[in-house]
Motif scaffolding. Structure first.
Motif, PDB file in Angstrom:
ATOM      1  N   GLY A 119     -34.283  31.440-118.876  1.00  0.00           N
ATOM      2  CA  GLY A 119     -33.884  31.647-120.266  1.00  0.00           C
ATOM      3  C   GLY A 119     -32.374  31.520-120.413  1.00  0.00           C
ATOM      4  N   SER A 120     -31.640  32.108-119.478  1.00  0.00           N
ATOM      5  CA  SER A 120     -30.173  32.007-119.503  1.00  0.00           C
ATOM      6  C   SER A 120     -29.742  30.549-119.355  1.00  0.00           C
ATOM      7  N   LEU A 121     -30.465  29.847-118.485  1.00  0.00           N
ATOM      8  CA  LEU A 121     -30.154  28.428-118.257  1.00  0.00           C
ATOM      9  C   LEU A 121     -30.384  27.607-119.521  1.00  0.00           C
ATOM     10  N   HIS A 122     -31.512  27.873-120.187  1.00  0.00           N
ATOM     11  CA  HIS A 122     -31.812  27.127-121.417  1.00  0.00           C
ATOM     12  C   HIS A 122     -30.750  27.402-122.482  1.00  0.00           C
ATOM     13  N   TYR A 123     -30.348  28.672-122.579  1.00  0.00           N
ATOM     14  CA  TYR A 123     -29.298  29.034-123.534  1.00  0.00           C
ATOM     15  C   TYR A 123     -28.017  28.246-123.223  1.00  0.00           C
ATOM     16  N   ALA A 124     -27.636  28.259-121.953  1.00  0.00           N
ATOM     17  CA  ALA A 124     -26.381  27.597-121.566  1.00  0.00           C
ATOM     18  C   ALA A 124     -26.452  26.099-121.837  1.00  0.00           C
ATOM     19  N   ALA A 125     -27.616  25.474-121.509  1.00  0.00           N
ATOM     20  CA  ALA A 125     -27.743  24.029-121.703  1.00  0.00           C
ATOM     21  C   ALA A 125     -27.610  23.674-123.186  1.00  0.00           C
ATOM     22  N   ARG A 126     -28.127  24.538-124.054  1.00  0.00           N
ATOM     23  CA  ARG A 126     -28.075  24.213-125.482  1.00  0.00           C
ATOM     24  C   ARG A 126     -26.710  24.549-126.102  1.00  0.00           C
ATOM     25  N   HIS A 127     -26.183  25.737-125.768  1.00  0.00           N
ATOM     26  CA  HIS A 127     -24.995  26.219-126.488  1.00  0.00           C
ATOM     27  C   HIS A 127     -23.672  25.938-125.779  1.00  0.00           C
ATOM     28  N   LEU A 128     -23.732  25.697-124.471  1.00  0.00           N
ATOM     29  CA  LEU A 128     -22.482  25.477-123.733  1.00  0.00           C
ATOM     30  C   LEU A 128     -22.451  24.093-123.101  1.00  0.00           C
TER      31      LEU A 128
END
Ligand SMILES: [Zn+2]
Length: 296
Positions: A119-128
């Motif tokens: 989940g953290s990875l998906h967040y980072a890929a989308r927002h960062l």
């Protein structure tokens, strides 16, 4: 020996410039080299060697990822995402000598991927995704999670003692693929009798920490491909003896030589098997060139 951090408000401000994955990897490796050099300098002084000259480290709030003025808040803009182990001896930022706002870090025992981690990875890929130039899986030598997984592989009867809760078993189970792959690779390289040598368990752990990082890298690659994130995923292992992040066991190559410290993670199972074999060969070479173990 004095280690001095020095801030000069009149020195020119050097903004962080990391335009691509190559410069991101270079920055990480340069940082790891600084960290190793610093610790080696301290160790030399412990032995009464070295110059004893003060070590001056210039600092600037901008390069530290800190706001220049009170009350200002920076946007999150890490240049690397790192999946590492929770081991207290391997703090990600310190090992790479990076500061605030540089790294987006996921740390979990054995650097395996779980749901919250993904989940953290998906967040980072989308927002960062704009600022992230590279994804790193960082294993480390003598990893307790890998040692536990090796122990359960070699002595399945002790599984419930070693992995004594469901949650712990879930973690240890995830590492088994790397242990089996490493066992196969060692057998391919040295023949079936390798499993009978007295230091087989230690050889298996040495090999498996590298292969385990590569297994996580393959998973990450697949996850990121599905999200259209095409920056490279690289792997390396922090070795306590050398203080270096390296792509194979033994003496690390120079940081200028591409692939010796951080190397591209596998993008398919064949590449993973080839890498496991290269690690097994290097682990055997390193073991043959090191002094005999005292058993401690
Ligand atoms: Zn660990």
């Amino acid at each position: 020996m004095d280690v001095i951090y020095r801030y000069d408000p009149f020195a020119p401000i050097v903004p962080r410039e990391i335009p691509d994955s190559e410069s991101a990897i270079d920055r990480l490796l340069q940082g790891n080299q600084r960290f190793a050099d610093m610790v080696h300098a301290i160790q030399q002084r412990t032995l009464g060697e070295g110059t004893g000259e003060p070590m001056v480290l210039p600092l600037c709030p901008v390069s530290l990822g800190l706001p220049l003025f009170q009350g200002a808040v920076l946007n999150q803009a890490p240049f690397a995402l790192v999946l590492g182990c929770s081991d207290a001896r391997v703090p990600t930022e310190l090992v790479f000598d990076q500061w605030l706002n540089d790294l987006f870090v996921l740390r979990v025992a054995g650097n395996v991927l779980g749901t919250a981690c993904l989940g953290s990875l998906h967040y980072a890929a989308r927002h960062l995704g704009e600022s992230l130039k590279v994804v790193v899986v960082l294993g480390h030598s003598k990893c307790g999670a890998v040692q536990a997984a090796v122990a359960t592989y070699l002595s399945p009867r002790n599984f419930s003692d070693i992995a004594y809760t469901f949650a712990l078993r879930t973690l240890i189970d995830q590492i088994q693929i790397a242990i089996r792959g490493s066992a196969h690779a060692l057998r391919d390289v040295a023949g079936p009798s390798i499993a009978q040598v007295p230091d087989y368990e230690s050889l298996l752990v040495t090999t498996a920490v590298y292969v385990n990082a590569a297994v996580s890298a393959l998973e990450l690659r697949r996850e990121l491909d599905q999200r259209g994130f095409d920056q490279p995923v690289v792997t390396g292992v922090y070795e306590f003896e050398t203080l270096s992040v390296q792509a194979l066991p033994g003496v690390p190559g120079p940081i200028t030589e591409v692939g010796t410290r951080l190397r591209p993670g596998p993008s398919n199972p064949d590449e993973l098997s080839q890498y496991a074999k290269a690690v097994a060969e290097a682990a055997l070479r390193a073991r043959d060139s090191s002094p005999p173990s005292t058993g401690h």
